[in-house]
Design an enzyme around this catalytic site. Structure first.
Site, short mmCIF file in Angstrom:
data_model
loop_
_atom_site.label_atom_id
_atom_site.label_comp_id
_atom_site.label_asym_id
_atom_site.label_seq_id
_atom_site.Cartn_x
_atom_site.Cartn_y
_atom_site.Cartn_z
N ARG A 195 4.01 3.41 2.11
CA ARG A 195 4.97 2.30 2.13
C ARG A 195 6.39 2.81 1.85
O ARG A 195 7.36 2.31 2.40
CB ARG A 195 4.57 1.24 1.08
CG ARG A 195 3.39 0.40 1.48
CD ARG A 195 2.96 -0.52 0.35
NE ARG A 195 2.24 0.19 -0.70
CZ ARG A 195 1.75 -0.38 -1.81
NH1 ARG A 195 1.94 -1.68 -2.01
NH2 ARG A 195 1.10 0.32 -2.69
N CYS A 207 5.60 4.80 -3.78
CA CYS A 207 4.72 3.63 -3.75
C CYS A 207 3.39 4.03 -4.40
O CYS A 207 3.34 4.29 -5.59
CB CYS A 207 4.54 3.09 -2.34
SG CYS A 207 3.92 4.30 -1.17
#
Lengths: 309, 138
Positions: free
Chosen positions: A261, A256
């Site tokens: 994430r 990410c």
């Protein structure tokens, strides 16, 4: 001593249901010896406005990252952290947090780098716990321990020396570059970050990447697709559909912006779908988007290695 | 460095604290963020998307000697509320010229960077930037 897994029927469809617990299960086990609850949030003050009774706070920025080098803490620092938080190597650790367990999954991934045997997520995280009207407290546990062993971080141990079954879960830029074209890359950022229109998350401050776009061949699957409106993970069938392009046996790497994430996606692929060997490239776009002479693809298409510039 | 007295006081309060005490102080500020007056709603305010959680801002510069600042952020975003409350406590009611003279990086003196990802701290500078922009436009 580990606690038995949550037997809730809805969890049993996942590949490793023992990695998830429900609010019901956690409520019933509050205060059980051998259970430690950890809250890990993006918002550093949330724990202090009320948390699950008995929970301790672990902050990604203060506790898990090395303050100087862009890296995680080492085995000694992790052992100190565990002792300060009253966590033993044998404890069942249940982690939860804000934003669909985004940062909680990151913390879980770091626990996994140190091979903590039994670490689970509370399905739905902080929001679901509060939505269910369950108890919170302002009391901060005082318990300390002393015996957490110093464990070498998984990514610093050569393959041949790692215990069997403990696969590499961290990818570096050199790994990604070397495997371009033969790996399956999953870009879990927002669509505008993927296409290159943005170099940071929508609604977030500019976080410093000189180039926009994605790593060539990377498929765009924003991380939050794996969670429903309540912050809980989607059903097995839904997840199988979302990640149908990911095959066990392939060299699967998620990334990410700084690796948080993609930890959420790593959890889904590894523990809910049971795909072995998935790695998280935590350097992610803040490294790749600033690196000299690495290929970058822009636009909606994954792009190819040869065709990228 | 030019800083209105109330803001300088907030900064020195923070500078005296470390670690969890500093976070507790930020939380106290978050809890004391003034409610919006009855005639103001978020819909009529300026969103500040640079913050990590929803924040709305309203600058009333009708009286340039007494600029009123209003902030709204949800209870479940205490850090953003804390940032807003620092500006409310330090700058609400100050003359426009004094607010415009506040250094853009004043928040670095709060010493929060060791506790909060510096990238998140930029939300606070974004609020100040927007306040100044309003004052220049007014």
């Amino acid at each position: 001593m580990s606690l038995p897994p949550d037997p809730t029927a809805a969890l049993q469809e996942y590949a490793h249901p023992e990695r998830l617990v429900t609010g019901d299960w956690l409520s019933q086990h509050l205060g059980t010896p051998g259970l430690v609850i950890v809250e890990s949030n993006e918002d550093v003050l949330l724990y202090d406005v009320g948390h699950i009774p008995g929970a301790v706070k672990i902050d990604w920025h203060v506790d898990l990252n090395d303050p100087h080098v862009r890296d995680y803490i080492n085995g000694e620092q992790f052992a100190n952290l565990m002792n300060r938080k009253g966590i033993s190597r044998e404890d069942t650790v249940v982690i939860y947090g804000d934003k669909s367990n985004w940062w909680a999954a990151y913390a879980l991934w770091v626990f996994t780098l140190f091979g903590h045997p039994d670490v689970r997520l509370l399905n739905g995280g902080r929001d679901a716990w509060l939505a269910e009207g369950r108890d919170t407290t302002l009391d901060v546990p005082e318990k300390r321990t002393t015996g957490y062993p110093v464990v070498e971080r998984n990514d610093t141990v050569p393959e041949a020396l790692r215990p069997s079954g403990s696969s590499q879960i961290r990818a570096f830029q050199s790994d990604v570059l070397a495997s371009l074209g033969s790996s399956t890359l999953i870009d879990v950022r927002s669509p505008l970050e993927y296409t290159g229109e943005r170099t940071h998350m929508p609604d977030y401050p500019e976080e410093g990447a000189l180039r926009g776009g994605h790593i060539p061949t990377a498929v765009s699957v924003p991380w939050a697709k794996a969670a429903d409106d309540t912050g809980r993970f989607r059903t097995r069938a839904e997840l199988d559909e979302i990640y149908s392009f990911v095959s066990p046996g392939d060299n699967n790497i998620a990334y990410c912006r700084i690796g948080e994430r993609s930890s959420h996606t790593w959890f889904v692929l590894t523990h809910l779908l049971g795909i072995p060997g998935v790695r998280n490239y935590d350097g992610s776009w803040t490294e790749w988007g600033n690196a000299v002479r690495v290929p970058v693809a822009v636009g909606d298409e994954p792009g190819t290695v040869a065709g990228s510039r | 460095m030019s800083m209105p007295a109330p803001l300088a006081e907030v900064v020195s309060e923070f500078a005296e604290m470390a670690g969890q005490d500093k976070l507790n102080l930020l939380l106290e500020f978050a809890n004391e963020l003034p409610e919006l007056p009855g005639d103001l709603t978020e819909a009529a305010m300026e969103p500040v998307p640079e913050c990590q959680s929803p924040l709305f801002l309203h600058v009333d510069a009708a009286d340039r000697d007494n600029v009123r600042l209003y902030f709204s952020a949800p209870a479940e975003a205490p850090t953003t509320r804390g940032f807003a409350a620092i500006l409310a406590a330090g700058l609400d009611g100050q003359p426009a010229a004094d607010i415009l003279a506040v250094p853009d990086d004043f928040y670095s003196e709060l010493g929060l960077a060791a506790l909060i990802s510096p990238l998140r701290l930029r939300g606070m500078s974004a609020m100040l930037t927007r306040i100044k922009r309003r004052l220049r436009a007014a």
